[in-house]
Structure formats: structure tokens, C-alpha cells
Design a protein around this motif. Structure first.
Motif, mmCIF file in Angstrom:
data_model
loop_
_atom_site.group_PDB
_atom_site.id
_atom_site.type_symbol
_atom_site.label_atom_id
_atom_site.label_comp_id
_atom_site.label_asym_id
_atom_site.label_seq_id
_atom_site.Cartn_x
_atom_site.Cartn_y
_atom_site.Cartn_z
ATOM 1 N N SER A 169 31.618 40.082 36.912
ATOM 2 C CA SER A 169 33.031 40.460 36.957
ATOM 3 C C SER A 169 33.477 41.636 37.620
ATOM 4 C CB SER A 169 33.441 40.573 35.570
ATOM 5 O OG SER A 169 32.829 41.749 34.939
ATOM 6 N N LEU A 170 32.369 42.440 37.696
ATOM 7 C CA LEU A 170 32.495 43.903 38.529
ATOM 8 C C LEU A 170 32.464 43.421 39.948
ATOM 9 C CD1 LEU A 170 29.762 46.408 36.923
ATOM 10 C CD2 LEU A 170 32.356 46.134 36.500
ATOM 11 N N VAL A 230 35.983 42.465 44.909
ATOM 12 C CA VAL A 230 36.546 41.610 45.987
ATOM 13 C C VAL A 230 37.980 41.653 45.823
ATOM 14 C CG1 VAL A 230 36.623 39.354 46.650
ATOM 15 C CG2 VAL A 230 34.432 40.121 45.941
ATOM 16 N N VAL A 231 38.501 41.482 44.629
ATOM 17 C CA VAL A 231 39.978 41.849 44.318
ATOM 18 C C VAL A 231 40.565 42.896 44.726
ATOM 19 C CG1 VAL A 231 42.127 41.510 42.682
ATOM 20 C CG2 VAL A 231 39.860 39.918 42.595
ATOM 21 N N TRP A 232 40.026 44.148 44.420
ATOM 22 C CA TRP A 232 40.382 45.471 44.936
ATOM 23 C C TRP A 232 40.608 45.505 46.239
ATOM 24 C CZ3 TRP A 232 38.159 49.291 40.894
ATOM 25 C CH2 TRP A 232 38.611 49.294 39.812
ATOM 26 N N ALA A 272 40.266 43.399 35.969
ATOM 27 C CA ALA A 272 39.817 44.606 35.182
ATOM 28 C C ALA A 272 39.709 44.104 33.766
ATOM 29 C CB ALA A 272 40.849 46.029 35.411
ATOM 30 N N CYS A 273 40.455 43.643 33.362
ATOM 31 C CA CYS A 273 40.448 43.006 31.967
ATOM 32 C C CYS A 273 39.343 42.301 31.576
ATOM 33 C CB CYS A 273 41.871 42.442 31.546
ATOM 34 S SG CYS A 273 43.382 43.566 31.278
ATOM 35 N N ALA A 274 39.073 41.320 32.527
ATOM 36 C CA ALA A 274 37.917 40.498 32.357
ATOM 37 C C ALA A 274 36.434 41.279 32.345
ATOM 38 C CB ALA A 274 37.741 39.371 33.410
ATOM 39 N N ALA A 275 36.567 42.313 33.177
ATOM 40 C CA ALA A 275 35.299 43.116 33.383
ATOM 41 C C ALA A 275 35.265 43.998 31.900
ATOM 42 C CB ALA A 275 35.525 43.999 34.493
ATOM 43 N N ARG A 302 34.628 32.607 44.517
ATOM 44 C CA ARG A 302 33.856 31.499 44.122
ATOM 45 C C ARG A 302 32.260 31.694 44.519
ATOM 46 N NH1 ARG A 302 38.404 28.675 46.108
ATOM 47 N NH2 ARG A 302 37.131 28.376 47.997
ATOM 48 N N ALA A 303 32.023 32.460 45.427
ATOM 49 C CA ALA A 303 30.566 32.280 45.822
ATOM 50 C C ALA A 303 29.829 33.509 44.920
ATOM 51 C CB ALA A 303 30.608 33.140 47.172
ATOM 52 N N THR A 304 30.654 34.429 44.331
ATOM 53 C CA THR A 304 30.143 35.414 43.447
ATOM 54 C C THR A 304 29.711 34.838 42.341
ATOM 55 O OG1 THR A 304 31.293 37.130 44.535
ATOM 56 C CG2 THR A 304 30.525 37.470 42.101
ATOM 57 N N ILE A 305 30.799 34.059 41.566
ATOM 58 C CA ILE A 305 30.530 33.277 40.445
ATOM 59 C C ILE A 305 29.447 31.989 40.315
ATOM 60 C CG2 ILE A 305 31.676 31.715 38.828
ATOM 61 C CD1 ILE A 305 34.328 33.083 39.475
#
Length: 385
Positions: free
Chosen positions: A81-82, A87-89, A35-38, A102-105
Motif C-alpha cells: 500500500s505504501l 505511485v498515486v502521489w 492513504a486510507c488503505a495504507a 497492478r504490477a505492485t499488487i
């Protein structure tokens, strides 16, 4: 326009500070970090998109419109980041989460590379600070670059909207409100910013002029969407704390009569005169001070005063709890009066313990303080004259 965008970026970035005001272990959790990164990337997007920033970047690099791929690349990183936040949520097996992250990045990194390559191949010699998307909408390579960054951002915000709609039905309370705010922010971005950009660019490609949508409608809608999203991010963290401080302020004020009676006791610690202390800190100081003062006055407690007040309250028809509070308030008032007059303690002081010293929390002290200032309510069926 730049000042407005910078203000929105600052407000968006400050929400990250709110999220980081947690214990150290909580700060390192993946949801908080994501969230902070976003939030930070979203703030950087707003800063990069400001006309003043674009002009400065172009002057420093000596490349006309170099700020465009920088801004679009930053927006793509924000979109990434969104998706990572989603994915994390969503959670799941750790290996699967890492693989999706990793695939998203990688996917958005390739998108950024494509944006840079398209910019290099294009002919963008005329500097445009506020209407580059529409001015170059029919220029080869730049047209594709514009549509590509918009598509990448649309994929992220639409996914966020779908997630908020789904989870909003599964959670309650302040978390649901936060998700709804994030949904509204993403909708403002999708409909207000992206749809305006798509429409203006498509109009240019087809020979029409709707540039005002891209120049004057899209930027404020993007800023408003970012601010609304930031409110959704911080509300679940901020609101419970704000409510706790509000309750603490109320209890602090309700304890004022009791503190006014006991503040003369020399053993009671006096809080430092700091106007910036939070309500909860002030309440904690007052609680400690009152408890220490009660302990110091214990040798002056007179059971005869307490028993007489208790009998009077019970005869008046009041309940046992109210009668006990009235009796304790009377005994404490008498003890404080004699201690303030420097009278000697009782030879055989009472061993009675006040209810406020037996229960946890502030509730017992608040009840005792209120019993000292307000007369007992008349029992049902009686008339007070």
C-alpha cells in the motif's frame, strides 16, 4: 506489550477517520483512498503483531506460530500500500498509473504466497510469541521467510523516504511539514525496526546473541514510526481546520460585547444549548443572531446620535474609519437602550446601513463589538487625562 501495541494501532487507525471527514467527492479520490488503505493496513499490522493476538490466532487455528505468516503477510500488504501510495502521489497518465499499481499488487501478492509456502515447508513446532525472528533465524525456510518479509518492507519504506526528501524541497507550508513527519516515521521504521531486526537475525545466524534488538527495540520503534507517519498523513488535513476553529473561537469571544447588548431582541434566534458544537458553528449562530437583531433595531437608529458621535471623534483627531465605528457604536447603543425600554420607534428612522452589514465575513461585526467596549485610542501627540 499488547496494550501498548493496541493503543498505537488505534491511534494510527483514527487518522483514517480524519482523512475521511471530507465531502463525498473528495473521499473517492485515489490519493485519499490510497492513504486510507495504507493507514488501515498499518493498523492491522500492529494488531496482528501483538503477542495476545498471535497467541489467539495460534489457538484458534491449532497451528503453532500461524500468527507469524499472518503478520508478515499483513506487513507485506502494508508495504504494498505504501508503494501504491507513492505511485498515486507521483501521478502521470492514468493508464501508466494503473499499470504500475497492478504490477505492485502482483509483486507483493507473489511475496505473500512465497511467505506462506516457506512457512509450510519449515519446521516451526515451538510457539514463539515475541522472539520468533531470532529463535528461528537458523531454521531452513523460516530463515528465508524472515529475510524475505523484511526485504519487501525495506523496499517500500526506503522508496517512501526518497519520495519525501524529493517532494519536501518542492512544496511549502503544512504539506512540507506533513512530508517531513512521514519521512521521520519511515526512518524510525527503517532504522529502528528493520535495522534492529536485520542485526538481531544476522547475529543469530553467525552464532551471536543480540535478541534484545528484535524483542525489545524493534516493536516500540515500529509503533512510534507508525504514529509519526499517521501524524504526517493527517496534518495537512487537520491543521487548517484546527486553525479555522481557533480563529472562529476568537471571533466568537470578541463578539460577546455586541451579543450581550442585542440578545434581548426577541427576533434574534437563540442557539441551542449544545456544548459539543464546534467553535465555527457557534460563531455562525452568533453572527446570524446579531444580524437579525440589527435588522430589528433599524427603526430605532437615530442619525442625530450618529452624526454627533462622528463629529466628536473627528474633532478629537481620529481617522475616518475609527470615527465611523465609534459613531455606529453610539447609535446602536442608543437604539438598543430605547428598544429595551419599549419606547416607540422613530417616526422617521435613519436609512443608514452599518458597515458590519455591508462587508462580508465576521470582521465588520468584530470591529463594531470592539468599538463598543474600548474607548478610541488617543490621537498621536495628545495626552489622555
Amino acid at each position: 506489550m499488547s496494550a501498548v501495541v493496541y493503543a498505537a494501532a488505534l491511534a494510527f487507525g483514527l487518522s483514517c477517520v480524519v482523512l475521511l471527514r471530507r465531502p463525498g467527492t473528495a473521499v473517492r479520490t485515489p490519493p485519499v483512498l490510497a492513504a486510507c488503505a495504507a493507514i488501515l493496513l498499518g493498523s492491522l499490522v500492529l494488531v496482528c503483531a501483538a503477542p495476545l493476538t498471535l497467541a489467539t490466532v495460534n489457538d484458534l487455528t491449532g497451528v503453532p506460530n500461524f500468527g507469524a505468516p499472518l503478520t508478515y503477510g499483513m506487513l507485506s500488504a502494508y508495504s504494498c500500500s505504501l508503494v501504491v501510495l507513492l505511485v498515486v502521489w507521483r501521478g502521470g497518465p492514468r493508464a501508466r498509473v494503473r499499470r504500475l499499481v497492478r504490477a505492485t499488487i502482483v509483486a507483493y501478492a507473489l511475496l505473500v504466497v512465497a511467505l506462506v509456502v516457506l512457512f509450510v515447508l519449515a519446521d516451526a513446532r515451538t510457539e514463539r510469541l515475541t522472539d520468533l525472528d531470532t529463535y528461528y533465524a537458523r531454521t531452513p525456510y523460516l530463515r528465508e521467510m524472515i529475510l524475505l518479509y523484511l526485504a519487501g518492507h525495506t523496499a517500500a519504506t526506503v522508496s517512501m523516504c526518497v519520495m519525501c526528501l524529493k517532494w519536501g524541497r518542492e512544496v511549502t507550508g503544512v504539506l512540507r511539514t506533513g512530508l517531513r513527519l512521514i519521512l521521520v516515521g519511515c526512518l524510525l521504521d527503517t532504522i529502528g525496526f528493520q535495522a534492529a531486526k536485520y542485526t538481531a537475525v544476522a547475529a543469530r545466524i553467525t552464532g551471536h546473541d543480540l535478541d534484545f534488538l528484535s524483542t525489545y527495540v524493534a516493536p516500540p520503534m515500529a509503533s512510534l514510526g507508525a504514529l509519526t507517519c499517521s501524524a504526517g498523513f493527517v496534518l495537512p488535513r487537520l491543521l487548517p481546520t484546527a486553525l479555522a476553529h481557533w480563529r472562529g473561537l476568537g471571533d466568537y469571544r470578541r463578539l460577546a460585547p455586541l451579543w450581550a447588548l442585542l440578545r434581548f431582541v426577541p427576533t434574534a434566534p437563540k442557539p441551542a444549548a449544545s456544548w459539543w458544537r464546534s467553535p465555527r458553528e457557534r460563531l455562525q449562530w452568533r453572527e446570524v443572531s446579531i444580524h437579525d437583531a440589527l435588522l430589528a433595531l433599524a427603526p430605532y437608529f437615530d442619525d442625530r446620535v450618529r452624526v454627533a458621535a462622528l463629529d466628536a471623534a473627528l474633532r478629537a483627531g481620529h481617522g475616518a474609519h475609527q470615527a465611523r465605528l465609534a459613531a455606529e457604536a453610539a447609535m446602536l447603543t442608543d437604539a438598543a437602550r430605547r428598544a429595551a425600554a419599549r419606547e416607540a420607534p422613530l417616526d422617521r428612522p435613519s436609512g443608514y446601513r452599518l458597515r458590519a452589514t455591508e462587508v462580508s465575513g465576521t470582521g465588520g461585526l468584530v470591529e463594531l463589538a470592539q468599538a463598543m467596549t474600548r474607548p478610541l485610542p488617543a490621537p498621536t501627540g495628545t495626552t489622555v487625562r
